[in-house]
Design a protein around this motif. Structure first.
Motif, PDB file in Angstrom:
ATOM      1  N   GLN A 145      24.599  73.020  46.638  1.00  0.00           N
ATOM      2  CA  GLN A 145      25.191  74.084  45.830  1.00  0.00           C
ATOM      3  C   GLN A 145      26.107  73.521  44.749  1.00  0.00           C
ATOM      4  O   GLN A 145      26.882  72.596  45.005  1.00  0.00           O
ATOM      5  CB  GLN A 145      25.994  75.034  46.731  1.00  0.00           C
ATOM      6  CG  GLN A 145      25.160  75.708  47.800  1.00  0.00           C
ATOM      7  CD  GLN A 145      26.037  76.405  48.822  1.00  0.00           C
ATOM      8  OE1 GLN A 145      27.012  75.840  49.303  1.00  0.00           O
ATOM      9  NE2 GLN A 145      25.676  77.634  49.148  1.00  0.00           N
ATOM     10  N   LEU A 159      28.806  74.709  41.559  1.00  0.00           N
ATOM     11  CA  LEU A 159      29.587  75.709  40.837  1.00  0.00           C
ATOM     12  C   LEU A 159      30.153  75.057  39.585  1.00  0.00           C
ATOM     13  O   LEU A 159      30.846  74.046  39.665  1.00  0.00           O
ATOM     14  CB  LEU A 159      30.732  76.225  41.723  1.00  0.00           C
ATOM     15  CG  LEU A 159      31.783  77.116  41.061  1.00  0.00           C
ATOM     16  CD1 LEU A 159      31.163  78.414  40.553  1.00  0.00           C
ATOM     17  CD2 LEU A 159      32.923  77.415  42.036  1.00  0.00           C
ATOM     18  N   THR A 182      22.774  77.367  41.681  1.00  0.00           N
ATOM     19  CA  THR A 182      23.935  77.146  40.819  1.00  0.00           C
ATOM     20  C   THR A 182      24.636  78.467  40.524  1.00  0.00           C
ATOM     21  O   THR A 182      24.015  79.532  40.520  1.00  0.00           O
ATOM     22  CB  THR A 182      23.537  76.508  39.481  1.00  0.00           C
ATOM     23  OG1 THR A 182      22.644  77.400  38.773  1.00  0.00           O
ATOM     24  CG2 THR A 182      22.860  75.160  39.686  1.00  0.00           C
ATOM     25  N   THR A 223      31.151  76.041  48.137  1.00  0.00           N
ATOM     26  CA  THR A 223      30.108  75.340  47.403  1.00  0.00           C
ATOM     27  C   THR A 223      30.191  73.864  47.757  1.00  0.00           C
ATOM     28  O   THR A 223      31.135  73.436  48.441  1.00  0.00           O
ATOM     29  CB  THR A 223      30.250  75.542  45.883  1.00  0.00           C
ATOM     30  OG1 THR A 223      29.078  75.040  45.224  1.00  0.00           O
ATOM     31  CG2 THR A 223      31.468  74.812  45.336  1.00  0.00           C
ATOM     32  N   PHE A 239      35.128  73.256  48.956  1.00  0.00           N
ATOM     33  CA  PHE A 239      34.170  72.387  48.273  1.00  0.00           C
ATOM     34  C   PHE A 239      34.247  70.975  48.849  1.00  0.00           C
ATOM     35  O   PHE A 239      35.189  70.611  49.547  1.00  0.00           O
ATOM     36  CB  PHE A 239      34.426  72.352  46.768  1.00  0.00           C
ATOM     37  CG  PHE A 239      35.741  71.706  46.387  1.00  0.00           C
ATOM     38  CD1 PHE A 239      35.824  70.335  46.195  1.00  0.00           C
ATOM     39  CD2 PHE A 239      36.900  72.462  46.212  1.00  0.00           C
ATOM     40  CE1 PHE A 239      37.028  69.726  45.837  1.00  0.00           C
ATOM     41  CE2 PHE A 239      38.103  71.868  45.861  1.00  0.00           C
ATOM     42  CZ  PHE A 239      38.163  70.496  45.680  1.00  0.00           C
TER      43      PHE A 239
END
Length: 222
Positions: A74, A76, A95, A129, A156
């Motif tokens: 993933q 971002l 995305t 993400t 993240f």
């Protein structure tokens, strides 16, 4: 440049430096930047919709390298601009791109099958993400603390955060404002590392493109 021009330039540089130092007696340092630096007060919109990968291409390439290396999926991209670099490097993965009003509308029309978020609705930004890219965005915002706090709320694995190195752009003597009128402020490498390091663990700090003066921090959550 003639000898006379060099002498005039040296005098100008010296005057600007000492004026900045004098201003620093009354103007405190902000956002990790030295005392006396002149920050702009208002944002000027930068339209990136007609640009492709003229700048920061290597930031996205490096992010893709880490994605492949660690098997991440993933991505971002906060401040994704035209979306070109995001699509060029990550079209085969999920995305999310974040942008302001008119650019957000452009992205929705150009890439209707992808996910885009209007920056005016931060509650729509995913809270989890693998990779976050925020490439040459932080110098455009009036309060970068708010940007870093927003990022810190996201779960993240790696953050790729880039901005121009002021010393490479303007010289060590510069006290602002930035030459680019769309930049509220610019950090040198020492200032940027100190400022961002208060929010995240920095695992890499490098100049990725000398001509564009791009400095990149790769970070993890504290």
């Amino acid at each position: 440049m003639s000898l006379f021009q060099k002498i005039l330039r040296r005098i100008e540089v010296t005057l600007l430096y000492f004026l900045g130092k004098a201003r620093g007696v009354f103007a405190p340092g902000r956002f990790g930047i030295k005392r006396g630096y002149r920050h702009r007060k208002e944002e000027v919109f930068w339209d990136d919709t007609q640009h492709t990968d003229e700048c920061q291409k290597e930031v996205y390439e490096l992010a893709r390298f880490y994605l492949d290396k660690y098997g991440y999926r993933q991505v971002l991209d906060i401040g994704c601009g035209s979306g070109y670099k995001l699509m060029q490097q990550f079209a085969d993965y999920p995305t999310v791109g974040v942008e302001v009003g008119t650019t957000y509308a452009f992205l929705q029309q150009k890439y209707p099958d992808r996910i885009w978020v209007n920056a005016a609705q931060p509650d729509q930004i995913p809270r989890q993400t693998d990779l976050i890219i925020c490439s040459d965005v932080i110098e455009h915002v009036v309060n970068p603390d708010e940007l870093l706090q927003l990022i810190n709320k996201i779960d993240f694995k790696l953050l790729f955060l880039s901005t121009p190195d002021r010393d490479l752009v303007r010289g060590w003597y510069s006290y602002g404002p930035a030459e680019n009128k769309c930049h509220i402020r610019e950090w040198n490498t020492k200032e940027f590392r100190r400022y961002v390091g208060a929010h995240f663990n920095i695992i890499s700090h490098q100049i990725t493109h000398i001509e564009d003066a791009t400095q990149l921090l790769i970070c993890k959550k504290k």
